[in-house]
Scaffold this motif. Structure first.
Motif, PDB file in Angstrom:
ATOM      1  N   THR A  44       0.862  -1.179   0.000  1.00 43.20           N
ATOM      2  CA  THR A  44       0.000   0.000   0.000  1.00 43.20           C
ATOM      3  C   THR A  44       0.897   1.227   0.000  1.00 43.20           C
ATOM      4  O   THR A  44       2.121   1.131  -0.170  1.00 43.20           O
ATOM      5  N   CYS A  45       0.302   2.400   0.200  1.00 49.05           N
ATOM      6  CA  CYS A  45       1.058   3.642   0.269  1.00 49.05           C
ATOM      7  C   CYS A  45       1.381   3.978   1.724  1.00 49.05           C
ATOM      8  O   CYS A  45       0.595   3.691   2.635  1.00 49.05           O
ATOM      9  N   ALA A  46       2.516   4.631   1.935  1.00 51.95           N
ATOM     10  CA  ALA A  46       2.863   5.067   3.280  1.00 51.95           C
ATOM     11  C   ALA A  46       1.838   6.068   3.797  1.00 51.95           C
ATOM     12  O   ALA A  46       1.498   6.067   4.992  1.00 51.95           O
ATOM     13  N   HIS A  47       1.314   6.922   2.889  1.00 50.38           N
ATOM     14  CA  HIS A  47       0.362   7.920   3.385  1.00 50.38           C
ATOM     15  C   HIS A  47      -0.974   7.275   3.771  1.00 50.38           C
ATOM     16  O   HIS A  47      -1.740   7.854   4.544  1.00 50.38           O
ATOM     17  N   ALA A  86       7.898  -2.895   6.131  1.00 53.48           N
ATOM     18  CA  ALA A  86       8.796  -2.113   5.271  1.00 53.48           C
ATOM     19  C   ALA A  86       8.177  -0.739   5.060  1.00 53.48           C
ATOM     20  O   ALA A  86       6.965  -0.616   4.844  1.00 53.48           O
ATOM     21  N   TRP A  87       9.012   0.289   5.102  1.00 53.23           N
ATOM     22  CA  TRP A  87       8.536   1.681   5.048  1.00 53.23           C
ATOM     23  C   TRP A  87       9.411   2.476   4.076  1.00 53.23           C
ATOM     24  O   TRP A  87      10.626   2.551   4.251  1.00 53.23           O
ATOM     25  N   VAL A  88       8.805   3.024   3.049  1.00 56.87           N
ATOM     26  CA  VAL A  88       9.463   3.941   2.115  1.00 56.87           C
ATOM     27  C   VAL A  88       8.775   5.286   2.312  1.00 56.87           C
ATOM     28  O   VAL A  88       7.654   5.496   1.835  1.00 56.87           O
ATOM     29  N   PRO A  89       9.397   6.229   3.035  1.00 57.34           N
ATOM     30  CA  PRO A  89       8.688   7.453   3.416  1.00 57.34           C
ATOM     31  C   PRO A  89       8.398   8.351   2.220  1.00 57.34           C
ATOM     32  O   PRO A  89       9.147   8.355   1.234  1.00 57.34           O
ATOM     33  N   PRO A  90       7.321   9.103   2.282  1.00 51.26           N
ATOM     34  CA  PRO A  90       7.082  10.114   1.236  1.00 51.26           C
ATOM     35  C   PRO A  90       8.227  11.129   1.250  1.00 51.26           C
ATOM     36  O   PRO A  90       8.722  11.525   2.307  1.00 51.26           O
ATOM     37  N   ARG A  91       8.661  11.555   0.068  1.00 50.41           N
ATOM     38  CA  ARG A  91       9.736  12.545  -0.035  1.00 50.41           C
ATOM     39  C   ARG A  91       9.425  13.485  -1.189  1.00 50.41           C
ATOM     40  O   ARG A  91       8.655  13.143  -2.097  1.00 50.41           O
ATOM     41  N   ALA A  92      10.041  14.613  -1.158  1.00 45.69           N
ATOM     42  CA  ALA A  92       9.812  15.600  -2.211  1.00 45.69           C
ATOM     43  C   ALA A  92      10.221  15.021  -3.559  1.00 45.69           C
ATOM     44  O   ALA A  92      11.163  14.228  -3.665  1.00 45.69           O
ATOM     45  N   ALA A  93       9.522  15.452  -4.614  1.00 49.44           N
ATOM     46  CA  ALA A  93       9.737  14.860  -5.936  1.00 49.44           C
ATOM     47  C   ALA A  93      11.063  15.271  -6.556  1.00 49.44           C
ATOM     48  O   ALA A  93      11.723  14.459  -7.211  1.00 49.44           O
ATOM     49  N   LEU A 104       1.627  18.617  -5.358  1.00 49.05           N
ATOM     50  CA  LEU A 104       0.811  17.796  -6.249  1.00 49.05           C
ATOM     51  C   LEU A 104       1.479  16.463  -6.567  1.00 49.05           C
ATOM     52  O   LEU A 104       0.818  15.520  -6.995  1.00 49.05           O
ATOM     53  N   GLU A 105       2.812  16.393  -6.412  1.00 51.80           N
ATOM     54  CA  GLU A 105       3.554  15.168  -6.687  1.00 51.80           C
ATOM     55  C   GLU A 105       4.594  14.968  -5.603  1.00 51.80           C
ATOM     56  O   GLU A 105       5.040  15.918  -4.961  1.00 51.80           O
ATOM     57  N   TRP A 106       5.024  13.726  -5.448  1.00 54.77           N
ATOM     58  CA  TRP A 106       6.076  13.390  -4.506  1.00 54.77           C
ATOM     59  C   TRP A 106       6.644  12.015  -4.869  1.00 54.77           C
ATOM     60  O   TRP A 106       6.145  11.337  -5.778  1.00 54.77           O
ATOM     61  N   GLY A 107       7.642  11.571  -4.174  1.00 58.19           N
ATOM     62  CA  GLY A 107       8.257  10.275  -4.443  1.00 58.19           C
ATOM     63  C   GLY A 107       8.149   9.352  -3.236  1.00 58.19           C
ATOM     64  O   GLY A 107       7.608   9.712  -2.186  1.00 58.19           O
ATOM     65  N   GLY A 108       8.713   8.166  -3.364  1.00 55.42           N
ATOM     66  CA  GLY A 108       8.654   7.184  -2.282  1.00 55.42           C
ATOM     67  C   GLY A 108       7.227   6.782  -1.988  1.00 55.42           C
ATOM     68  O   GLY A 108       6.487   6.330  -2.864  1.00 55.42           O
ATOM     69  N   ASP A 109       6.831   6.899  -0.709  1.00 60.67           N
ATOM     70  CA  ASP A 109       5.441   6.709  -0.285  1.00 60.67           C
ATOM     71  C   ASP A 109       4.933   5.280  -0.506  1.00 60.67           C
ATOM     72  O   ASP A 109       3.890   5.063  -1.114  1.00 60.67           O
ATOM     73  N   LEU A 110       5.664   4.303   0.018  1.00 54.24           N
ATOM     74  CA  LEU A 110       5.231   2.905  -0.077  1.00 54.24           C
ATOM     75  C   LEU A 110       5.346   2.240   1.291  1.00 54.24           C
ATOM     76  O   LEU A 110       6.172   2.633   2.123  1.00 54.24           O
TER      77      LEU A 110
END
Length: 742
Positions: A44-47, A86-93, A104-110
């Protein structure tokens, strides 16, 4: 578009069956969606995790090993727990650091979750392919409602993210869709995850504003992000550890070229493969590329063993067999492969479903015996297995390693699942046994398992199935009376069974009439001096004449004059009765006994209560609907019970349970804890149940029942058989094969 395509109907051609609902911590709402990966892993998504925990949506802080409630909403409303692993944090794009509010966009987030238990059997991994521009894809709300689907098209795709444009009619990708799979119906595969939506700026809308645009993370990017944190989306199970899907796919292409290099042959096998998997295939005479076939084998559940099943039937030389073995070895590095083909799996589950309905303890009992040194998977750890849990148990056993015994010529080892099936077959007997053994032999041949390896385990299973109920000593006793013997005195002969299956007769004087107490002491002496003494509860099988079936042999006290505690035989031993004289008055008695004894683990006991008015009705049942029944519980009218016992034995019924004291009181319902042991459940547990009941009954005057149990083990010799084998046994010296007892 590939050569293999999803079926036309959405019910079998989409990913909704693998859709996961992630619930908020208070279980009051849907926080988002997810998708089943493999094993017990969910993606799923981290968020979505942040939303479930009530923290800031795009917070990069790792919440640790939190546990959330999830469900598979398209299949069941029941929730189960999953732990964050497992955690891939949201990060700036476009720069290091956290995601700014309003981005509106970002990276990671898993995030990867691990279930506490295996998912329900209908759940299976989806096939994954890379996302590309122009694909038509479908997403679902986390709640899984069929009407919640949103159809969008991948507009621009840069390999990292794909922008998704939706039509002005129908549902739009919105809150609660995040983390769910983006499914391409044309490719029959998921191509990414829903991440976010592009919202219009504040103020009134105009013609220049973006409408119904969302975005998702491509499968290419998901793989890379998970690899960075060591969370392979498809963990391998081979000895080398996890393997990258693309690496396995590339290694498969060599043996596939060797086996299916001819496009005509490849088309034939792949058409059959597609039909078995429920996929549409091209009908224009073309063949799929070897690369596309390898990709399908790495991602579609049971694709590789299904292809191997059709290939194995056509192989004519050892070189081709070696290439197929190499292909199957590579398949063990992918979670999707599995051990069984679609047809093999369907056949086995159907057979075990039927057998488990008749005997819920069969599969756990066989698995425990077949795999004695391992911790069984959860479905098989309990004493009983429901038919609906069979598929999950088979799925769990498919991934277990093979037999550790030596195999000829470095051929594959016998898989654990096939060993369990052999034990189930041995316990089943009859036509059912033959059907399971035929199935096992076909699968073993397809896998390249040497016939001797299968034969060795089949022999182990047969020996296990022929086991005696008790794990301790076995003592055979024959009681008889002469007309002039004193009342309540009996002549007895006693044998003990050796570990090798032979018998040794005690060197006592068999012609002297003895009291019940003397006989009980003699039995205790013989059982205590046997090779298996102290290894479990001994079984004492007493052969009696037809008119002695109601003797209270189990109550005979074998305690010595200086002992404090009484020792009735029924308390210390599995005291059972035998009456071969009655069976021998039936022309088919021996065959009936063997057939019913082989089927003793199947089905429930026949309860002969007051609805069975006479012996004719009982015989009719034992000849028709209960032809293979091995257990009869007699609770009918007391006046006719002795006659019914005799007819059961004449019909070859090996196990008969009744209360010999019931004639002095009213009848009781079967299973009443005051009036007899429960006759249901695993048949091998019945002698021990009777012993436990006797211990309580002898001490408690409020328990009036006195259970009698006939137990005609078809593999246990009878006294006259032993006497014929050793006519001098009664006078032989102890060194010549008899025992001394006092």
């Amino acid at each position: 578009m590939g050569w293999f395509k999803a079926p036309d109907d959405g019910a079998s051609g989409d990913a909704r069956g693998s859709l996961v609902r992630v619930l908020s911590a208070d279980r009051g709402r849907t926080a988002g969606a997810g998708v089943y990966l493999s094993g017990r892993k969910l993606l799923t998504c981290a968020h979505v995790i942040n939303a479930a925990l009530g923290t800031r949506m795009l917070s990069p802080r790792d919440p640790g090993a939190v546990t959330l409630d999830v469900s598979f909403p398209a299949l069941t409303a029941d929730s189960r727990q999953a732990r964050l692993v497992a955690w891939v944090p949201p990060r700036a794009a476009h720069h290091p650091g956290p995601v700014a509010d309003g981005s509106l966009e970002w990276g990671g987030d898993l995030a990867v979750l691990e279930l506490d238990e295996a998912p329900p059997p209908p759940v299976r991994p989806v096939r994954w392919l890379d996302m590309r521009a122009g694909q038509l894809v479908r997403a679902w709300y986390g709640g899984g409602q069929p009407f919640s689907y949103a159809d969008v098209q991948v507009g621009l795709c840069d390999g990292r993210i794909g922008y998704l444009d939706g039509p002005l009619s129908g549902a739009a990708v919105d809150e609660g869709y995040s983390g769910g799979p983006l499914w391409s119906p044309a490719d029959g595969a998921a191509v990414g995850l829903v991440m976010g939506r592009i919202t219009a700026p504040g103020g009134p809308l105009d013609a220049q504003h973006t409408l119904r645009r969302s975005w998702g993370l491509t499968w290419q990017s998901v793989r890379q992000e998970l690899a960075r944190v060591g969370a392979d989306p498809h963990p391998g199970t081979g000895p080398g550890g996890p393997a990258d899907d693309n690496s396995v796919r590339d290694m498969m292409m060599g043996p596939l070229h060797a086996l299916l290099g001819d496009p005509t042959v490849r088309t034939a096998h792949c058409t059959a493969l597609g039909a078995a998997l429920g996929l549409r295939t091209q009908a224009d005479g073309t063949a799929p590329s070897v690369e596309e076939l390898a990709q399908l084998l790495c991602t579609a559940e049971r694709a590789l063993p299904t292809l191997a099943e059709s290939l194995a039937a056509t192989l004519t030389d050892s070189r081709s067999r070696a290439q197929l073995d190499r292909l199957l070895t590579l398949g063990r590095l992918t979670e999707a492969s599995g051990l069984l083909s679609v047809a093999e799996h369907r056949t086995l589950v159907a057979k075990l479903h039927h057998l488990t309905g008749a005997d819920p303890g069969l599969l756990p009992r066989a698995a425990t015996a077949a795999l004695p040194y391992v911790d069984l998977p959860r479905p098989l750890a309990a004493a009983r297995l429901a038919p609906d849990d069979v598929a999950g148990a088979v799925r769990a056993l498919e991934g277990w390693p093979g037999d550790c015994s030596p195999v000829p010529d470095e051929t594959p080892r016998l898989p654990a699942l096939l060993r369990v099936v052999e034990y189930v077959a041995a316990e089943t007997g009859g036509i059912g046994c033959q059907a399971l053994q035929d199935w096992s032999a076909q699968v073993a041949a397809r896998l390249g398992v040497h016939a001797s390896a299968l034969g060795e385990r089949r022999a182990d299973a047969a020996r296990w199935s022929d086991r005696s109920t008790g794990t301790g000593a076995r003592v055979l006793v024959e009681l008889s009376r002469h007309p002039k013997d004193p009342a309540e005195h009996y002549r007895c002969s006693v044998w003990r069974m050796r570990a090798d299956g032979t018998a040794a007769r005690t060197g006592v004087e068999a012609e002297r009439p003895r009291t019940g107490r003397e006989i009980a002491r003699l039995v205790r002496e013989v059982a205590g001096g046997s090779e298996a003494a102290g290894q479990g509860v001994a079984m004492v099988a007493v052969s009696v004449a037809p008119d002695a079936l109601h003797l209270p042999v189990d109550e005979w006290d074998g305690a010595g004059p200086d002992e404090y505690v009484q020792a009735p035989l029924g308390e210390d031993f599995h005291l059972v009765l035998r009456c071969p004289q009655i069976r021998r008055r039936s022309r088919t008695g021996a065959g009936d006994l063997k057939r019913r004894w082989s089927a003793r683990h199947r089905g429930e006991p026949l309860v002969a209560d007051d609805r069975i008015r006479d012996e004719n009705e009982l015989v009719a049942l034992l000849k028709t609907t209960h032809r293979d029944t091995a257990r009869v519980l007699l609770v009918g009218p007391p006046a006719g019970r002795r006659q019914l016992v005799h007819f059961c034995l004449a019909m070859g019924v090996p196990i008969v349970l009744w209360d010999r004291a019931a004639g002095e009181r009213g009848e009781a319902a079967p299973g009443d804890p005051r009036h007899g042991p429960d006759p249901h459940g695993p048949v091998d547990e019945l002698p021990e149940k009777v012993r436990h009941f006797r211990v309580r009954a002898y001490m408690d005057p409020q328990v009036p029942a006195r259970p009698a149990l006939v137990w005609e083990d078809a593999g246990l010799p009878l006294p006259d058989e032993l006497r014929l084998a050793d006519p001098a046994a009664g006078t032989a010296h102890p060194s010549e094969g008899t025992d001394q007892a006092i």
